[in-house]
Motif scaffolding. Structure first.
Motif, PDB file in Angstrom:
ATOM      1  N   THR A 103     -10.484   2.918  26.421  1.00 39.61           N
ATOM      2  CA  THR A 103     -10.432   4.304  26.847  1.00 39.61           C
ATOM      3  C   THR A 103     -11.535   5.156  26.222  1.00 39.61           C
ATOM      4  OG1 THR A 103      -8.828   4.820  25.125  1.00 39.61           O
ATOM      5  CG2 THR A 103      -7.961   4.234  27.309  1.00 39.61           C
ATOM      6  N   THR A 104     -12.234   4.658  25.194  1.00 35.59           N
ATOM      7  CA  THR A 104     -13.276   5.455  24.571  1.00 35.59           C
ATOM      8  C   THR A 104     -14.682   4.948  24.897  1.00 35.59           C
ATOM      9  OG1 THR A 104     -13.138   4.183  22.524  1.00 35.59           O
ATOM     10  CG2 THR A 104     -11.794   6.186  22.667  1.00 35.59           C
ATOM     11  N   ALA A 105     -14.804   3.839  25.603  1.00 38.80           N
ATOM     12  CA  ALA A 105     -16.118   3.324  25.989  1.00 38.80           C
ATOM     13  C   ALA A 105     -16.509   3.899  27.343  1.00 38.80           C
ATOM     14  CB  ALA A 105     -16.089   1.801  26.057  1.00 38.80           C
ATOM     15  N   HIS A 106     -17.781   4.223  27.496  1.00 45.04           N
ATOM     16  CA  HIS A 106     -18.260   4.796  28.757  1.00 45.04           C
ATOM     17  C   HIS A 106     -19.570   4.145  29.186  1.00 45.04           C
ATOM     18  CE1 HIS A 106     -15.756   8.148  27.165  1.00 45.04           C
ATOM     19  NE2 HIS A 106     -15.278   8.047  28.377  1.00 45.04           N
ATOM     20  N   THR A 107     -19.762   4.091  30.488  1.00 44.67           N
ATOM     21  CA  THR A 107     -21.034   3.651  31.037  1.00 44.67           C
ATOM     22  C   THR A 107     -22.078   4.706  30.681  1.00 44.67           C
ATOM     23  OG1 THR A 107     -19.871   2.671  32.912  1.00 44.67           O
ATOM     24  CG2 THR A 107     -22.239   3.008  33.158  1.00 44.67           C
ATOM     25  N   PRO A 108     -23.242   4.289  30.204  1.00 46.69           N
ATOM     26  CA  PRO A 108     -24.288   5.279  29.930  1.00 46.69           C
ATOM     27  C   PRO A 108     -24.811   5.893  31.230  1.00 46.69           C
ATOM     28  CG  PRO A 108     -25.123   3.065  29.586  1.00 46.69           C
ATOM     29  CD  PRO A 108     -23.657   2.934  29.866  1.00 46.69           C
ATOM     30  N   ALA A 109     -25.414   7.049  31.122  1.00 43.48           N
ATOM     31  CA  ALA A 109     -25.931   7.750  32.295  1.00 43.48           C
ATOM     32  C   ALA A 109     -27.035   6.962  32.988  1.00 43.48           C
ATOM     33  CB  ALA A 109     -26.431   9.133  31.900  1.00 43.48           C
ATOM     34  N   ARG A 110     -27.824   6.217  32.214  1.00 35.83           N
ATOM     35  CA  ARG A 110     -28.928   5.443  32.797  1.00 35.83           C
ATOM     36  C   ARG A 110     -28.882   4.015  32.275  1.00 35.83           C
ATOM     37  NH1 ARG A 110     -34.973   7.053  34.023  1.00 35.83           N
ATOM     38  NH2 ARG A 110     -35.767   4.961  34.264  1.00 35.83           N
ATOM     39  N   ILE A 111     -28.922   3.068  33.176  1.00 38.64           N
ATOM     40  CA  ILE A 111     -28.904   1.652  32.817  1.00 38.64           C
ATOM     41  C   ILE A 111     -30.211   1.036  33.290  1.00 38.64           C
ATOM     42  CG2 ILE A 111     -27.745  -0.569  33.159  1.00 38.64           C
ATOM     43  CD1 ILE A 111     -25.166   1.079  33.713  1.00 38.64           C
TER      44      ILE A 111
END
Length: 144
Positions: free
Chosen positions: A24-32
């Motif tokens: 629940t605290t991990a997120h996809t970065p805005a740019r990959i």
């Protein structure tokens, strides 16, 4: 967890088990810009699979998306039709989540599908991801 996923806590990276624990605290970065061998770039597509802009173009140019294929696994990317209405999008996300559950050895980095060219807001898309498996990483904007 890879260095391309951000956590809201400042704890050291301890691998995939940590990601599953703190999903629940991990997120996809805005740019990959690159992927590890076990990572999949999840992007929004149109029904014709014409990957001309946004994340679809990135998927095509960098991660093996196939021109003319709208959905499903394509190289190190997974397409979801976001341009054929919310009902279709919901069905596509449901199918994707089933696929992710069947492939727990892969980590799926979901971009802000539907929130670019398709014109939806994150609050319209986020509910489709209410019950994600631990190997699916969502953008922060999909938090509810």
């Amino acid at each position: 967890m890879t260095d391309r996923t951000r956590r809201s806590t400042a704890q050291p990276d301890t691998g995939t088990a940590r990601l599953r624990k703190e999903r629940t605290t991990a997120h996809t970065p805005a740019r990959i810009t690159r992927l590890e061998p076990n990572e999949v770039f999840v992007f929004g597509s149109n029904a014709g699979g014409m990957h001309g802009g946004g994340a679809a173009r990135t998927a095509y140019e960098k991660f093996g998306a196939v021109w003319g294929q709208a959905n499903g696994l394509q190289g190190q990317s997974y397409g979801i039709d976001t341009m054929s209405g919310l009902r279709v999008l919901a069905s596509e996300v449901s199918g994707f989540l089933g696929f992710a559950r069947e492939h727990p050895h892969l980590t799926f980095l979901v971009t802000e599908i539907g929130c670019g060219i398709a014109g939806y807001r994150p609050k319209q898309i986020a509910p489709f991801f209410a019950d994600v498996p631990p190997n699916v990483v969502l953008p922060a904007t999909f938090d509810r």
